[in-house]
Motif scaffolding. Structure first.
Motif, PDB file in Angstrom:
ATOM      1  N   GLU A 133       0.816  -1.217   0.000  1.00 11.24           N
ATOM      2  CA  GLU A 133       0.000   0.000   0.000  1.00 11.24           C
ATOM      3  C   GLU A 133       0.848   1.264   0.000  1.00 11.24           C
ATOM      4  O   GLU A 133       0.322   2.359  -0.282  1.00 11.24           O
ATOM      5  CB  GLU A 133      -0.944   0.010   1.212  1.00 11.24           C
ATOM      6  N   PHE A 134       2.140   1.115   0.275  1.00 15.30           N
ATOM      7  CA  PHE A 134       3.022   2.284   0.350  1.00 15.30           C
ATOM      8  C   PHE A 134       4.071   2.307  -0.765  1.00 15.30           C
ATOM      9  O   PHE A 134       5.007   3.105  -0.701  1.00 15.30           O
ATOM     10  CB  PHE A 134       3.746   2.302   1.702  1.00 15.30           C
ATOM     11  N   LYS A 249       2.776  14.377   6.752  1.00 17.27           N
ATOM     12  CA  LYS A 249       1.670  13.526   7.189  1.00 17.27           C
ATOM     13  C   LYS A 249       1.824  12.122   6.628  1.00 17.27           C
ATOM     14  O   LYS A 249       1.618  11.127   7.327  1.00 17.27           O
ATOM     15  CB  LYS A 249       0.340  14.131   6.738  1.00 17.27           C
ATOM     16  N   ARG A 250       2.223  12.022   5.360  1.00 17.56           N
ATOM     17  CA  ARG A 250       2.405  10.715   4.729  1.00 17.56           C
ATOM     18  C   ARG A 250       3.617   9.983   5.312  1.00 17.56           C
ATOM     19  O   ARG A 250       3.558   8.775   5.561  1.00 17.56           O
ATOM     20  CB  ARG A 250       2.573  10.891   3.220  1.00 17.56           C
ATOM     21  N   ASP A 251       4.713  10.708   5.550  1.00 22.46           N
ATOM     22  CA  ASP A 251       5.879  10.096   6.202  1.00 22.46           C
ATOM     23  C   ASP A 251       5.468   9.446   7.511  1.00 22.46           C
ATOM     24  O   ASP A 251       5.851   8.309   7.814  1.00 22.46           O
ATOM     25  CB  ASP A 251       6.955  11.143   6.509  1.00 22.46           C
ATOM     26  N   ARG A 252       4.710  10.196   8.304  1.00 24.67           N
ATOM     27  CA  ARG A 252       4.313   9.696   9.623  1.00 24.67           C
ATOM     28  C   ARG A 252       3.366   8.507   9.495  1.00 24.67           C
ATOM     29  O   ARG A 252       3.452   7.547  10.269  1.00 24.67           O
ATOM     30  CB  ARG A 252       3.663  10.829  10.439  1.00 24.67           C
ATOM     31  N   GLU A 253       2.485   8.543   8.511  1.00 19.04           N
ATOM     32  CA  GLU A 253       1.581   7.412   8.301  1.00 19.04           C
ATOM     33  C   GLU A 253       2.372   6.138   8.011  1.00 19.04           C
ATOM     34  O   GLU A 253       2.114   5.078   8.598  1.00 19.04           O
ATOM     35  CB  GLU A 253       0.632   7.710   7.133  1.00 19.04           C
ATOM     36  N   ILE A 254       3.333   6.249   7.111  1.00 21.50           N
ATOM     37  CA  ILE A 254       4.158   5.077   6.775  1.00 21.50           C
ATOM     38  C   ILE A 254       4.944   4.618   8.004  1.00 21.50           C
ATOM     39  O   ILE A 254       4.954   3.428   8.351  1.00 21.50           O
ATOM     40  CB  ILE A 254       5.110   5.409   5.613  1.00 21.50           C
ATOM     41  N   GLU A 256       4.521   5.186  11.273  1.00 22.78           N
ATOM     42  CA  GLU A 256       3.734   4.691  12.396  1.00 22.78           C
ATOM     43  C   GLU A 256       3.065   3.358  12.087  1.00 22.78           C
ATOM     44  O   GLU A 256       2.753   2.591  13.000  1.00 22.78           O
ATOM     45  CB  GLU A 256       2.710   5.739  12.818  1.00 22.78           C
ATOM     46  N   THR A 257       2.848   3.064  10.820  1.00 27.51           N
ATOM     47  CA  THR A 257       2.327   1.750  10.437  1.00 27.51           C
ATOM     48  C   THR A 257       3.395   0.678  10.569  1.00 27.51           C
ATOM     49  O   THR A 257       3.149  -0.412  11.098  1.00 27.51           O
ATOM     50  CB  THR A 257       1.799   1.778   8.986  1.00 27.51           C
ATOM     51  N   ASN A 277       5.667  10.277  -1.656  1.00 30.67           N
ATOM     52  CA  ASN A 277       4.727   9.580  -0.774  1.00 30.67           C
ATOM     53  C   ASN A 277       4.958   8.077  -0.735  1.00 30.67           C
ATOM     54  O   ASN A 277       4.089   7.334  -0.271  1.00 30.67           O
ATOM     55  CB  ASN A 277       3.287   9.849  -1.225  1.00 30.67           C
TER      56      ASN A 277
END
Length: 313
Positions: A133-134, A249-254, A256-257, A277
């Motif tokens: 997904e990333f 925001k996208r860096d943190r999403e990746i 933290e996942t 992203n």
């Protein structure tokens, strides 16, 4: 506490930017004693894994006089409070063999970070396939025809080996396909070695971002490594310029996942590479950029590393 660093030879360190040195300096500041050993300093002798380790003192000077060897001795690795793996790639057969020796030590009680089996199980290029997904479209193969078809489909691609670091062997092939055949022949060794192809990410112009995870904690700043002089590679070793910046925001999403997943697998320190992203690599052998982030933001990455290590051991 006594800490043993499994790393490259001390003489090769560039202390002004070396993350291993940053960890060593933070450990000494906290009163810990530090030792180092290299790949070929380990041996399986009977039922014991031993290493010839150097007890070192930091001098406060720059290269080449940044350390002094106090003594050299043979030790079993379980006698240390922690063993910190900081050996650079290439991730070749000798590297794999060293993880087997480290794992034998771990079974006798050695505390090793990152865990050797986890390093062995997470190829720094291939691990992104576990998080599709990333990621951008990616192909891993030794088949030249598949690589040509991938280029025909996406038009602008990156080709790279699976076992190198620092941007070594990374090529961009644009729509015209200049030298595609020669690059494929060289990287795959005429079809005998597996390589990775990825759709080109134009946002590389804004930097290849290194995002650090420490024991499941996300460092709040990334180091964007920006290509220079027409290069496609942002790696500092390839001449890129490092710019520390807050996570998007996208860096943190990746981050933290992936952080709890990778930490749960025994990966205490991880360096994610993110372009735009998209996740492009998961670095587990010797992630860097500690000193650049601290120098530009004041955030002490080595301090966080030692905080988490002291809590864990």
């Amino acid at each position: 506490m006594e800490l043993a660093f499994y790393a490259d030879p001390l003489e090769t360190f560039k202390v002004q930017k070396d993350s291993t040195f940053a960890i060593m300096a933070e450990a000494v500041k906290r009163g810990h004693r530090i030792f180092s050993f290299c790949q070929h300093d380990m041996a399986l002798d009977g039922n014991k894994v031993v290493a010839t380790v150097k007890r070192i003192e930091l001098t406060g000077r720059e290269n080449p006089d940044w350390f002094e060897i106090e003594q050299t001795e043979e030790r079993e690795l379980e006698t240390f409070g922690a063993v910190i793996v900081r050996k650079d790639p290439p991730f070749d057969t000798e590297y794999i063999n060293s993880t087997y020796l480290l794992e034998l030590s771990e079974r006798k009680g050695a505390r090793i970070f990152n865990r050797p089996a986890a390093i062995r199980s997470h190829n720094e290029k291939l691990t992104i396939a576990q998080f599709p997904e990333f990621t951008v479209p990616t192909l891993v193969t030794a088949d030249g025809e598949r690589l040509r078809s991938f280029h025909a489909e996406y038009g602008d691609i990156i080709l790279k080996p699976l076992d190198a670091m620092g941007g070594t062997g990374v090529f961009r092939v644009e729509k015209k396909g200049l030298n595609l055949g020669a690059i494929i022949e060289m990287l795959t060794d005429n079809g005998s070695r597996t390589v990775m192809a990825q759709k080109y990410i134009p946002e590389i112009a804004d930097g290849d971002k290194r995002v650090l995870l420490v024991n499941g904690q996300v460092v709040p700043f990334a180091l964007a490594r920006i290509p220079q002089n027409g290069e496609v590679r942002g790696n500092l070793a390839a001449g890129g310029i490092g710019r520390a910046q807050p996570l998007s925001k996208r860096d943190r999403e990746i981050a933290e996942t992936l952080a709890p997943v990778l930490s749960g697998r025994g990966l205490f320190l991880v360096g994610l590479d993110i372009i735009g992203n998209w996740l492009t690599e998961v670095n587990v052998t010797s992630p860097t950029c500690f000193r650049e982030i601290e120098r530009q933001t004041g955030f002490n990455v080595a301090g966080l590393f030692m905080d988490e290590l002291e809590k864990t051991v």
